[in-house]
Design an enzyme around this catalytic site. Sequence first.
Site, mmCIF file in Angstrom:
data_model
loop_
_atom_site.group_PDB
_atom_site.id
_atom_site.type_symbol
_atom_site.label_atom_id
_atom_site.label_comp_id
_atom_site.label_asym_id
_atom_site.label_seq_id
_atom_site.Cartn_x
_atom_site.Cartn_y
_atom_site.Cartn_z
ATOM 1 N N ASP A 82 0.886 -1.167 0.000
ATOM 2 C CA ASP A 82 0.000 0.000 0.000
ATOM 3 C C ASP A 82 0.923 1.216 0.000
ATOM 4 O OD1 ASP A 82 -2.144 1.702 0.219
ATOM 5 O OD2 ASP A 82 -2.325 1.484 2.387
ATOM 6 N N GLU A 88 -1.200 -1.250 -4.759
ATOM 7 C CA GLU A 88 -2.485 -0.556 -4.894
ATOM 8 C C GLU A 88 -2.389 0.476 -6.007
ATOM 9 O OE1 GLU A 88 -4.972 0.317 -1.432
ATOM 10 O OE2 GLU A 88 -5.103 2.359 -2.181
ATOM 11 N N ASP A 130 -2.495 0.887 7.157
ATOM 12 C CA ASP A 130 -1.733 0.666 5.933
ATOM 13 C C ASP A 130 -1.197 -0.762 5.862
ATOM 14 O OD1 ASP A 130 -1.190 3.854 5.295
ATOM 15 O OD2 ASP A 130 -1.150 3.340 7.409
#
Lengths: 196, 196
Positions: free
Chosen positions: A7, A68, A141
């Site tokens: 992420d 992501e 996260d």
Amino acid sequence: MRVLGVDPGLTRCGLGVVDGGRGREAGCVAVGVARSPAEDELASRLLAVGDEVERWMDLHQPQVVAIERVFSQHNVRTVMGTAQVSGVVALAAARRDLPVAFHTPSEVKAAISGSGRADKQQVTAMVTKILGLDAAPKPADAADALALAICHLWRAPMMDRLAQAEARAAELARNHRARLKQAQQAARAKTGGTKK
Amino acid sequence: MRVLGVDPGLTRCGLGVVDGGRGREAGCVAVGVARSPAEDELASRLLAVGDEVERWMDLHQPQVVAIERVFSQHNVRTVMGTAQVSGVVALAAARRDLPVAFHTPSEVKAAISGSGRADKQQVTAMVTKILGLDAAPKPADAADALALAICHLWRAPMMDRLAQAEARAAELARNHRARLKQAQQAARAKTGGTKK
């Protein structure tokens, strides 16, 4: 298959390594975050996060990296830093000949919870359950990185089948066009025509 | 001072190396573009552009790297790729301990032509003139990279002075606050008060 989910972020870059098992089985190998001080210059922040991500790649030897996909719907400044980190991570993977896949936040939510609109808490709760963890991974996260890795594990076989189907469809279309051209040429030869 | 200017992009990443002379003198050392095929995967495109940028760093040994600051006012897809390339370039510079500076397109235009709203042709014409080139550098991304490098050459001394002035102002403010605190403590001690 071992997946490193990332992420991307400058302040906190979520990292999660997941091993796939049979069917929907998945095990957590490692979870954490790479950080860089907000007061540092951008280039040295990218270096700090990039180095930590490479350390994770060396340590955990993932077979694929899932990142992501960044959208620019949020704060412009944040998004730029996020995109820069995602570029640095993708590059590190490419240098190691590791395949890289991008998944959008809604693809991750849909894969994990069945809904593209699930909230963070729901996703974290599902990740905790799927991986059989004693406690919810923190910070958010880190949980997101695990969710990405699981999403990739579950989507990858489907994406492979889709890619194969598309390749076959493209081949069929090519064959069809070739046969059509042959038929047209044969018809022209028969009538002795010289149409362009 | 030798500056590598980079106009980041996946399809065409503009690269321009400029040597600073006395005053506003500037000489062109090299200009070109790093390209990656649009049909390739993102990670391998970042690798292709990143490798070429590193080759330029090794070959031309710049002392500083100036990168165009990306804004998300344009097409979202393009901007993400551009931001990812800028991250990869900043990382490559940081790995070589080279300072990295970011300049916005309007800062570049203002530095080169005196107006933040100059069009591409005006900027290219000025770059050609400043560097004493026989012909305008092509493509536009290459000319932009040279403009960035010149912008950095001319802005860097001013930015250094500004940074020094800001540091001095911050120190003065700190000293002022410290003296204020001492005076308040002295006043409290005198009146024997114990206010928080």
